[in-house]
Design a protein around this motif. Structure first.
Motif, PDB file in Angstrom:
ATOM      1  N   LEU A  67      -7.951   6.690   2.601  1.00 22.43           N
ATOM      2  CA  LEU A  67      -6.944   6.068   1.731  1.00 22.43           C
ATOM      3  C   LEU A  67      -7.609   5.829   0.378  1.00 22.43           C
ATOM      4  N   PRO A  68      -6.857   5.900  -0.694  1.00 18.12           N
ATOM      5  CA  PRO A  68      -7.469   5.660  -2.004  1.00 18.12           C
ATOM      6  C   PRO A  68      -7.846   4.193  -2.175  1.00 18.12           C
ATOM      7  N   VAL A  69      -9.096   3.938  -2.475  1.00 12.54           N
ATOM      8  CA  VAL A  69      -9.546   2.574  -2.798  1.00 12.54           C
ATOM      9  C   VAL A  69     -10.515   2.658  -3.971  1.00 12.54           C
ATOM     10  N   ARG A 110      -3.161   0.269   0.054  1.00 12.48           N
ATOM     11  CA  ARG A 110      -1.692   0.336   0.020  1.00 12.48           C
ATOM     12  C   ARG A 110      -1.214   1.646   0.630  1.00 12.48           C
ATOM     13  N   TYR A 111      -0.033   1.598   1.214  1.00 12.90           N
ATOM     14  CA  TYR A 111       0.710   2.810   1.556  1.00 12.90           C
ATOM     15  C   TYR A 111       1.905   2.822   0.620  1.00 12.90           C
ATOM     16  N   GLY A 112       1.826   3.541  -0.459  1.00 21.07           N
ATOM     17  CA  GLY A 112       2.905   3.497  -1.451  1.00 21.07           C
ATOM     18  C   GLY A 112       3.051   2.070  -1.969  1.00 21.07           C
ATOM     19  N   ASP A 113       4.262   1.517  -1.855  1.00 21.24           N
ATOM     20  CA  ASP A 113       4.518   0.172  -2.363  1.00 21.24           C
ATOM     21  C   ASP A 113       4.061  -0.911  -1.399  1.00 21.24           C
ATOM     22  N   PHE A 114       3.766  -0.520  -0.172  1.00 23.01           N
ATOM     23  CA  PHE A 114       3.411  -1.513   0.843  1.00 23.01           C
ATOM     24  C   PHE A 114       1.923  -1.812   0.810  1.00 23.01           C
ATOM     25  N   GLN A 115       1.584  -3.079   0.587  1.00 26.61           N
ATOM     26  CA  GLN A 115       0.175  -3.450   0.579  1.00 26.61           C
ATOM     27  C   GLN A 115      -0.255  -3.843   1.988  1.00 26.61           C
ATOM     28  N   ALA A 116      -1.277  -3.166   2.520  1.00 24.67           N
ATOM     29  CA  ALA A 116      -1.714  -3.401   3.905  1.00 24.67           C
ATOM     30  C   ALA A 116      -2.979  -4.241   3.977  1.00 24.67           C
TER      31      ALA A 116
END
Ligand code: ATP
Length: 246
Positions: free
Chosen positions: A54-56, A13-19
């Motif tokens: 990115l955090p995963v 995710r980038y903030g609220d946006f799930q990629a």
């Protein structure tokens, strides 16, 4: 296949946006896998998530079966994963050779810290990188910003190789380059693989991706829509998976 790298329901995710919505992939030792898909499909995000940019969650990425998701990028380099990032990200004030030496120093520090667990056994040296891309020897003292785009891409690949990766992540290494230069860069892939490095290629050029890879994954809107052997997948299948039609 015993996977050197695998992802399991990878979400990013980038903030609220799930990629990314649960991406499952496998990369065998010494294998070359291409990741294709339209702009915004999530290809670069996939590489960033694997690299620890990115955090995963830990279980979502495995290296030789060990859960490594969310490990910091410098630790991922120590473990044998290197990235040729989008836009190359070279040290523009520095010469070609100094850019490469940064990676040599980084790998030496990593080997010191990680001991027996240090990443790869590729045995990449400055000389071998020069053999792979002879222009980098000729331009050793030249500031990288005065190189052509293709030459800069060669520096970025050389820098990643000098980290001695077992897994090389390449983010659109052909972007904006002339066909002749693209051929020169792609001609290096067999040698990189012969050194025992498996490769994930994010590539916009589908034909190039298909011809350079053993297997490919097509992504659409954060999901894998097609996976298979590159030589066996038809253009029609790719078209459907790429655009989500059919
Ligand atoms: P491209 O070929 O355009 O690089 P891509 O398949 O690599 O495409 P990504 O760059 O991974 O796609 O982007 C996936 C989605 O995530 C897109 O919808 C994009 O807008 C979004 N995205 C990418 N980076 C960020 C960011 N830093 N912040 C917010 N959203 C982002």
């Amino acid at each position: 296949m015993s996977a050197v790298l695998s992802t399991h329901g990878l979400v990013a995710r980038y903030g609220d946006f799930q990629a990314l919505y649960g991406v499952d992939t496998e990369l065998g030792a010494g294998e070359c896998v291409a990741l294709i898909g339209a702009n915004g499909a999530g290809k670069s995000t996939f590489l960033r998530a694997v690299m620890g940019l990115l955090p995963v969650a830990r279980e979502m990425v495995r290296l030789d079966g060990e859960p490594v998701g969310g490990t910091a990028p410098d630790r991922m380099v120590q473990k044998g994963v290197a990235i040729v990032p989008e836009g190359r990200r070279l040290f523009t004030g520095m010469s070609v050779e100094d850019n490469l030496r940064v990676a040599i120093d980084q790998a030496a520090r990593a080997a010191g810290k990680a001991g027996a667990r240090a990443g790869g056994k590729g045995g990449w040296t400055l000389k071998r990188v020069h053999d792979l891309f002879p222009i980098l020897a000729e331009k050793a003292r030249t500031p990288v910003q005065s190189l052509s785009g293709g030459q800069q891409q060669m520096v970025a690949i050389g820098r990643a190789l000098l980290c001695q990766p077992r897994v090389l992540l390449c983010d659109e290494i052909s972007l904006g380059l002339a066909p002749k230069v693209i051929r020169e860069i792609y001609a290096a892939l067999p040698e990189i693989r012969a050194a025992g490095t498996a490769v994930i290629l994010v590539e916009q050029d589908v034909g190039l991706a298909q011809s350079a890879s053993d297997r490919l994954y097509c992504m659409l809107e954060g999901r894998v829509t097609l996976a298979g052997k590159s030589a066996e997948i038809s253009r029609a299948q790719i078209g459907e998976a790429y655009f989500g039609v059919g």
